[in-house]
Design a protein around this motif. Sequence first.
Motif, PDB file in Angstrom:
ATOM      1  N   GLU A  63      -7.161  -0.725  -7.266  1.00  0.00           N
ATOM      2  CA  GLU A  63      -7.038  -1.182  -5.911  1.00  0.00           C
ATOM      3  C   GLU A  63      -7.527  -2.568  -5.632  1.00  0.00           C
ATOM      4  N   ARG A 421      -0.652   1.825  -1.978  1.00  0.00           N
ATOM      5  CA  ARG A 421      -2.116   2.322  -2.458  1.00  0.00           C
ATOM      6  C   ARG A 421      -2.312   3.674  -1.972  1.00  0.00           C
ATOM      7  N   ARG A 424      -0.814   5.834  -4.011  1.00  0.00           N
ATOM      8  CA  ARG A 424      -1.430   5.532  -5.514  1.00  0.00           C
ATOM      9  C   ARG A 424      -0.493   5.396  -6.570  1.00  0.00           C
ATOM     10  N   GLN A 426       0.329   2.050  -6.823  1.00  0.00           N
ATOM     11  CA  GLN A 426       0.316   0.481  -6.717  1.00  0.00           C
ATOM     12  C   GLN A 426       0.293  -0.026  -8.191  1.00  0.00           C
TER      13      GLN A 426
END
Length: 535
Positions: A63, A421, A424, A426
């Motif tokens: 992240e 994001r 999950r 990204q």
Amino acid sequence: MDTESTYSGYSHYSGHSKKAQRQGSRDRHKSPRSKDGSRSEKSVTIQAPTAEPLLGNDSSRAEEAQDDNWGETTTAITGTSEHSMSQEDISRISKDLEDSVGVECKRYFLLTLAAVLGLLVFLTPVAFILLPQILRRTELEPCGTACEGLFISVAFKLLILLIGTWALFFRQPKADLPRVFVFRTLILVLLFLLVFSYWLFYGVRILESKDISYQGIVQFAVSLVDALLFVHYLAIVVLELRQLQPMFTVKVVRSTDGESRYYSLGHLSIQRAALVVLENYHRDFSVYNPLLLTASKARAEKHMAGLKVYNVDAALVAKLKMHLADGPDNSAAGQSRAMIAAAAHRRDSSHNELYYEEADHERRVRKRRARLVVAVEEAFTHIKRLQTEEQPKAPGDVMDPREAAQAIFPSMARVLQKYLRTTRQQHYHTMESILQHLAFCIANNMTPKAFLERYLSPGPTLQYNKDRWVSKHWTLISEEAVTKGLRDGIVFVLKCLDFSLVVNVKKIPFIKLSEEFVDPKCHKFALRLQSETSV
């Protein structure tokens, strides 16, 4: 502002690098030893650039790797790091290099041997026909009409054999197998024995005996070409047709998340069955996402952090029972009982925490998804495809697909980033890949729903950048020899860097069908009425 952020990032990285260097120097001077006198293993952590998150990063690092605005606040940080290697590491690396060189040499040796044998096979019939003409042309009988017709037969048969050999054997290799292909090796051995036998017979009965019948020599060459065609037919049956009939069902399970698929295979060796499984895996299985496993591990660690584990031995248990038997007024017994009851209640309520956490995650995913769909649909409304007969008023308003994608991407970038994001994903999509996909959709006049299909649901591994997510090196682990054929109950494992595929082989059961004849005249019925019915 960008200069200050770059300087602050560089200062933070420099302090971290100096601290790592001091820690590394202390570790080198310590030279730690284990209890048994063996050297402890050294681990080296290499920090990846922020623009290219790696597969093994955890969720927090992934992240931090991508900002809300792609490419606007990206700061590149470079630096040097010390890398120390032990003698065991050097020997292991040298062994891997030697193994890779050995595999390459073996593959090229087999290819060269097969090429030489194939060249010998095609030149042998021609040599059988030309050698008598070169060595003793005047002694031979004249070749009649039937003999000259055999020349045409040999030419076309060799052409057909050449095309069939090119179609069957000259293919781009899809993988490097650990062992040779047994049936292909048997075909090559059979070809060698056939050509060697013909050469032996030709040298003894034709060259040494000085046979003057040239038509018989040509017929001998024709028989060799016919035998080579039959060997080619045999190779087609053994190498291609034999494996087409399904005989086994294999179940492939990914070890990390338990995703499974079923496939039907024919008579194949274990290594070739593993190759078929890997080809289907990259197409059928969803892409491996390590961040989902990291999230479940983080949830388990968070749950275990709030629990206190007590080791109660037999004496303490007996003492607790004694206190409980004496009376309920004992404070120590009451406190221990309360602690055990609280721990049991905390353990029993863990499923409620998981339920509400998953429900909250699903709610946030649906919310982000709705926002993303609306943002993309609004962005696509600003684009209009110009027809050929339409003449633009201002040439500056005309854009190619890449420029159009860059024009509408900022309106959806932040919403898409938040959705990736939340789900999950990204680390699979960079700004450049999204722009390329958006330009592709615009150029082919695709709808917003078609553009979002890649991001709303995870696709197979081949959908993403194969240089980053497709594992090229796999290890086949099997208790049986990999050249043996499949049979019922065999289990083998295909292992890569991050996970493994467990393959369980089951034989398709024998099915016995029976026939039962039904006379069409027996389909007659009678209507029975009762007083209670409404008919």
